[in-house]
Design an enzyme around this catalytic site. Structure first.
Site, mmCIF file in Angstrom:
data_model
loop_
_atom_site.group_PDB
_atom_site.id
_atom_site.type_symbol
_atom_site.label_atom_id
_atom_site.label_comp_id
_atom_site.label_asym_id
_atom_site.label_seq_id
_atom_site.Cartn_x
_atom_site.Cartn_y
_atom_site.Cartn_z
ATOM 1 N N ASP A 479 0.829 -1.209 0.000
ATOM 2 C CA ASP A 479 0.000 0.000 0.000
ATOM 3 C C ASP A 479 0.861 1.255 0.000
ATOM 4 O O ASP A 479 2.058 1.223 0.332
ATOM 5 C CB ASP A 479 -0.893 -0.036 1.248
ATOM 6 C CG ASP A 479 -2.195 0.708 1.068
ATOM 7 O OD1 ASP A 479 -2.302 1.508 0.126
ATOM 8 O OD2 ASP A 479 -3.101 0.487 1.893
ATOM 9 N N ASP A 549 -10.824 1.993 -2.991
ATOM 10 C CA ASP A 549 -11.361 1.701 -1.656
ATOM 11 C C ASP A 549 -12.879 1.676 -1.676
ATOM 12 O O ASP A 549 -13.505 1.293 -0.693
ATOM 13 C CB ASP A 549 -10.868 2.744 -0.646
ATOM 14 C CG ASP A 549 -9.471 2.410 -0.144
ATOM 15 O OD1 ASP A 549 -9.004 1.283 -0.404
ATOM 16 O OD2 ASP A 549 -8.837 3.272 0.503
HETATM 17 C C1 GLA Z 1 -5.674 1.888 2.234
HETATM 18 C C2 GLA Z 1 -6.101 0.692 1.412
HETATM 19 C C3 GLA Z 1 -7.146 -0.085 2.162
HETATM 20 C C4 GLA Z 1 -6.596 -0.529 3.494
HETATM 21 C C5 GLA Z 1 -6.101 0.671 4.279
HETATM 22 C C6 GLA Z 1 -5.361 0.253 5.535
HETATM 23 O O1 GLA Z 1 -6.708 2.816 2.330
HETATM 24 O O2 GLA Z 1 -6.562 1.093 0.151
HETATM 25 O O3 GLA Z 1 -7.569 -1.189 1.404
HETATM 26 O O4 GLA Z 1 -5.530 -1.433 3.282
HETATM 27 O O5 GLA Z 1 -5.225 1.480 3.504
HETATM 28 O O6 GLA Z 1 -4.908 1.316 6.251
#
Ligand code: GLA
Length: 730
Positions: A479, A549
């Site tokens: 990420d 997300d």
């Molecule tokens: C980002 C990712 C999510 C999750 C969060 C965790 O927003 O896109 O899927 O992994 O971080 O903090």
């Protein structure tokens, strides 16, 4: 595929399967664009399109009007400072402070194969689908700067890929202020510019606007390719649809700051350029040093957007994605992020694993919150040690328990970041990107690590690799949750601060290269706060990228439509999540969430232990569909049939087997409408002569009938309802 040079006409001709790209040398000096379009067998007379017969004449014949020439000539690679006032690709400052550059043709090389771009992701040839490359070398003798413009074509593709290598062959340093990767000068055809734009949680929506006089750009100076604007632009003729119209597209194989710009000039020509964004960029080129620009993929289609899409899908599946998972069914995973957020421990994860296994899920992914003292997003990034309060016995113990339930194990990292509240930041504040004397801007309570610094790259790699070596981990979600501000590196000298954003991305690439080299069997999924770094560059390292997300099935229709315009479905991370949806609060049927997620990699992002028995059965059914259709989704040919963005009622896409043997059509009735009749959908890519059965029924259809007549989809009760129709050749 072929590349030729005709000495008698001074024309290079690059042929792909169905297109030709022509470059001419005017006056023995200027490398100009002649033609990009349908494949030509004979290009006699093409030289005239360089417009050297028009006033003002080519400079050697008439130096008096050289500026007028420079401002109208269709350059293959435009430079700044000698009279081309349109957007330039190359701008170079000398130690004396001058910014003038003009490239003159020196020579060329045509060879079989394609060079790797050092430190950068790029397309490659494969056995059975070789490449051929043209390198045109130009020089600015006054600067001592050589530019090698590279063009490659592949046996099985309609794409032309381009990049430029700059070499300082002079005696003094040069300061590269802009070095874009590609330029396409064409005559205007009332073009519209098609781009992908959006925001966090609504990435890559398709946008179209007319190209009028002046400049139209999409770009990022955020340090990553971004949620907001995508490193892609296409010029399309008016009225271009999925099947008709001309398309000239550029897509950037790069993950950092970019610029994609179209400009309509005084003479109704249109220039399209693409490359690293010049804002904040400067590269010091010492004598003998070279600089390699990232690669741009160019695609021409005379059959609308659909052909462009399929050209890109095939190129990325055939010549860019390297992962051994590319042609493999990925394990159906369940991710605990939306299930628990930070509130979990080993017992909770094992509980999820148990129910997941019963439903047919194959992998558990532990998301954010397993390290340092992280129970909230404001600490511990950089401290990659397991939180044994949450996971007693550490990772080996947890992984063994999950494996005992019959699931493999995956883990989340955010390796490029550091929290101000972390041991790493306390020990090495100078490892964060920031400017001394200024309180750096925080975003999600974190800073970006300075990956231009080799010891930081080593540290980060060491942390990730140590965890992966410590237990049987099959998958990593990598990420990246904040964009750049306060650009300053304590490592780089003052005159190299402008190199930071690009060096950072080179650091990311190095990290992922090391990762896939040491752990070749690892399934790597990139992510950046959802889809903030979804680009061809990252695909070189990971076969899939988390799309967004936003897991709401309706929001996903537009996101996945825009993403699939360029990317194979097999790389779009898509999961079924709980309702009401955590981002938009919408309720949608469980089936619809499944059908939409099936259009990507497929998995779950919910607390399965909280599902009813009936819902759990639906999970099992959906997984059955995944196993039934995955080969099609992964390897098939994608057709966009209808767009809910455009018609405001329904969405429809099809994936057909390459040989037309079967096709799956996903139809989502987003909004019910009163007093409506069945809707006719025409299929594509079938075998015209064959006969098909609609699976689950006894209904038989002629391939021709399905393609040219169509199939009727009955209206369903309610909003957000969906169905998958599977046609199989009998
Ligand atoms: C980002 C990712 C999510 C999750 C969060 C965790 O927003 O896109 O899927 O992994 O971080 O903090």
């Amino acid at each position: 595929m072929s590349i030729t040079f005709d000495k008698s006409t001074d024309i290079f001709q690059l042929n792909t399967k169905t297109t030709s790209y022509l470059i001419g040398i005017a006056d023995g000096k200027y490398v100009g664009h002649i033609y990009y379009g349908k494949k030509l067998d004979n290009c006699q007379g093409g030289y005239a399109l360089l417009r050297t017969e028009e006033r003002p004449f080519v400079p050697s014949a008439n130096m008096r009007d050289k500026a007028g020439f420079a401002d109208g000539f269709p350059y293959e690679y435009s430079t700044a400072g000698v009279g081309d006032y349109r957007e330039s690709c190359l701008s170079v400052r000398t130690p004396q402070g001058h910014r003038v550059c003009e490239l003159a043709y020196l020579g060329y090389e045509i060879f079989d194969g394609k060079r790797e771009l050092p430190g950068l992701p790029s397309t490659f040839e494969i056995v059975g689908a070789p490449a051929q490359t043209l390198e045109i070398t130009c020089k600015d003798a006054a600067l001592g700067l050589t530019a090698v413009q590279s063009y490659s074509v592949f046996e099985d593709s309609d794409a032309v890929v381009r990049s430029v290598r700059l070499i300082n062959e002079g005696q003094q340093p040069l300061y590269i202020e802009r070095a874009l990767s590609a330029c396409l000068d064409m005559d205007d055809e009332s073009f519209e510019m098609l781009t992908l734009t959006g925001s966090w949680a609504r990435e890559r929506h398709i946008t179209r606007c007319p190209v009028t006089y002046g400049k139209h750009a999409v770009s990022s100076v955020r340090g990553c390719s971004s949620h907001q604007e995508h490193p892609f632009a296409a010029l399309v003729t008016p009225g271009t649809t999925q099947d008709a119209g001309e398309v000239y597209a550029m897509h950037f194989v790069y993950s950092g700051n970019f610029l994609a710009l179209c400009q309509k000039s005084q003479h109704d020509s249109v220039r399209m350029v693409m490359g690293i964004h010049p804002e904040g960029f400067e590269w010091v080129l010492k004598p003998q040093d070279s600089f390699q620009t990232p690669e741009v993929v160019c695609v021409y289609s005379d059959q609308g957007l659909g052909k462009m899409t399929r050209t890109l899908h095939d190129l990325y599946r055939g010549h860019l994605i390297r992962s051994p998972y590319l042609h493999k069914k990925r394990p159906v995973l369940i991710n605990n992020w939306e299930a628990t957020y930070f509130d979990f421990d080993s017992d909770k994860l094992v509980e999820i694993a148990k129910d997941a296994r019963e439903a047919g899920i194959e992998m558990l992914v532990m998301d954010d919150g397993w390290f340092g003292k992280r129970n909230l997003d404001d600490n511990s990034l950089g401290d990659w040690t397991v939180n044994e309060e949450k996971l007693p016995g550490g990772l080996p113990a947890l992984v063994e328990r999950v494996k005992a339930e019959g699931l493999s194990f995956g883990i989340w990292f955010e390796p490029e970041m550091v929290s101000p509240d972390s041991d790493l930041f306390r020990a090495h504040p100078d490892w964060a990107i920031q400017v001394p004397g200024r309180a750096p801007t925080q975003s999600r309570a974190q800073y970006v690590l300075d990956l231009s610094r080799p010891e930081v790259v080593d540290y980060v790699y060491g942390c990730v690799a140590k965890i992966l070596r410590s237990a049987d981990i099959s998958y990593v979600k990598w990420d990246m949750n904040r964009q750049f501000t306060d650009l300053g590196s304590a490592f780089l000298p003052p005159e190299r601060q402008g190199e930071l954003p690009h060096r950072y991305i080179l650091g990311v690439y190095e990290l992922q290269e090391r990762l896939v080299t040491e752990f070749p069997e690892l399934l790597l999924e990139n992510c950046a706060g959802g889809g903030g770094r979804f680009d061809p560059g990252m695909l070189y390292y990971s076969p899939q990228i988390w799309c967004s997300d936003d897991t709401d099935a309706v929001e996903r229709l537009a996101i996945q439509e825009g993403t699939a315009l360029l990317y194979p479905l097999s790389c779009m991370g898509a999961h079924v999540s709980a309702c009401p949806n955590h981002i938009v609060g919408r309720g949608t049927p469980f089936e619809t969430r499944g059908h939409v997620a099936l259009g990507g990699t497929f998995g779950y992002e919910l607390d399965i232990t909280k599902l009813s028995a009936e819902e759990k059965e639906k999970v099992t059914k959906q997984i059955g569909l995944y196993h039934r259709y995955n080969h099609l989704i992964r390897e098939g040919v994608y057709y966009r049939i209808a767009s809910w963005r455009e018609n405001h009622l329904y969405d429809c896409w099809e994936v057909a087997a390459e040989d037309g043997g079967e096709a799956a059509v996903t139809y989502v009735q987003v909004l019910a409408s009163p007093n409506s009749r069945s809707r006719k959908i025409r299929l594509k890519g079938l075998d015209e002569k064959a006969v098909y059965r609609l699976e689950g029924t006894e209904k038989i259809f002629a391939g021709q009938m399905l393609m040219y007549g169509g199939v009727l989809i009955e209206p369903q009760e309610g909003d957000y309802v969906s169905q998958v129709l599977h046609f199989v050749r009998v």
